[in-house]
Design an enzyme around this catalytic site. Sequence first.
Site, short mmCIF file in Angstrom:
data_model
loop_
_atom_site.label_atom_id
_atom_site.label_comp_id
_atom_site.label_asym_id
_atom_site.label_seq_id
_atom_site.Cartn_x
_atom_site.Cartn_y
_atom_site.Cartn_z
N ASP A 121 34.25 34.50 31.90
CA ASP A 121 35.38 34.78 31.31
C ASP A 121 35.11 34.35 29.76
O ASP A 121 35.68 34.82 28.71
CB ASP A 121 36.57 34.68 31.69
N LYS A 129 36.88 45.45 38.67
CA LYS A 129 35.61 44.45 38.46
C LYS A 129 34.77 44.68 39.64
O LYS A 129 33.61 44.74 39.67
CB LYS A 129 36.09 43.21 38.18
N GLN A 143 41.41 34.77 37.96
CA GLN A 143 41.99 35.85 37.51
C GLN A 143 43.52 35.32 37.12
O GLN A 143 44.12 34.44 37.77
CB GLN A 143 42.28 37.06 38.37
#
Length: 282
Positions: free
Chosen positions: A119, A52, A96
């Site tokens: 997200d 990422k 995460q």
Amino acid sequence: MGEIINVKEIVSRKKENLKLEIEELKSKGIIPKLVVILANNEDASRVYVSKKRKLCKELGILEEEYIFDETVKEQEIEDLLEKLNNDILVHGILVQLPLFKHLDSKKILETISPKKDVDGFHPVNIGKLMQGTGSIVPCTPKGIMTILNEVQPNIEGKEAVVVGRSLIVGRPMSALFLNKGATVTTCHSKTKNLKDHTSKADILVVATGVAHLITEDMVKEGSIVIDVGINRLDGKLIGDVDTENVVKRAKYVTPVPGGVGLTTVYTLMENLVELAKSLALK
Ligand code: NAD
């Protein structure tokens, strides 16, 4: 004999367009910024995060990372999130998953402002997805729609079968298909006679984490098969689909590696740019 979709090519084309959008934002004084929070000891998470960050660099997106060890208290992460929620220079926040076991992931994810929820996991954004009104959608299923758009733009009335019902892939995938007018079946570990469902699918998405669960006899002739699974077998990465044989019967299959994983990371950047644009309008 079908075709293995060249996802790499799709993503590099999309990246060029996204770069232009980022340039435009920069010309208005807005530099999209992503903040990543890592609070686990998983090697796989470190690999994802580095992918990422690499793409952020390539696209000219600012990024910052906070790494916590096992002694971290939930309150520390929540305080950081509140600070980031109020920082006008931050456009997207990514926690995460998974988190250390002593941390309440649900509570932490809900602390992220829905306006910075890159997200798309916040209940507000999930709710909007269910209403068919949201644009910040979990990256894996949204990226799959990008792939499908290249090979089958109109899915109205198609039989879409999703295997897996997780919050990050299966469920939002089914919702996106429903929003686009497909007839949707969601299968999972309790589904009886899986093959009865998969073999009627015009579009089959498999996200189970069971290596080669889907074999040639389970797919419909001329169908599109999207393989989300990532499994390690003898040091090799393989998907949930027996690609080599399934491609003999299907029209299109995505590869693993080099398939859905690429669109997932790319879509994160798409979501970030979208958040940066909407925050700039405020
Ligand atoms: P999960 O473990 O949360 O969910 C798996 C789902 O599969 C569950 O709903 C379960 O009911 C279903 N399932 C398990 N065994 C089954 C079986 N035999 N038959 C039918 N259904 C079955 O997993 P997840 O987070 O959704 O991830 C699924 C896979 O996709 C994993 O391999 C993961 O690594 C991969 N993944 C890839 C990406 C990517 O970007 N490529 C992103 C997310 C997840």
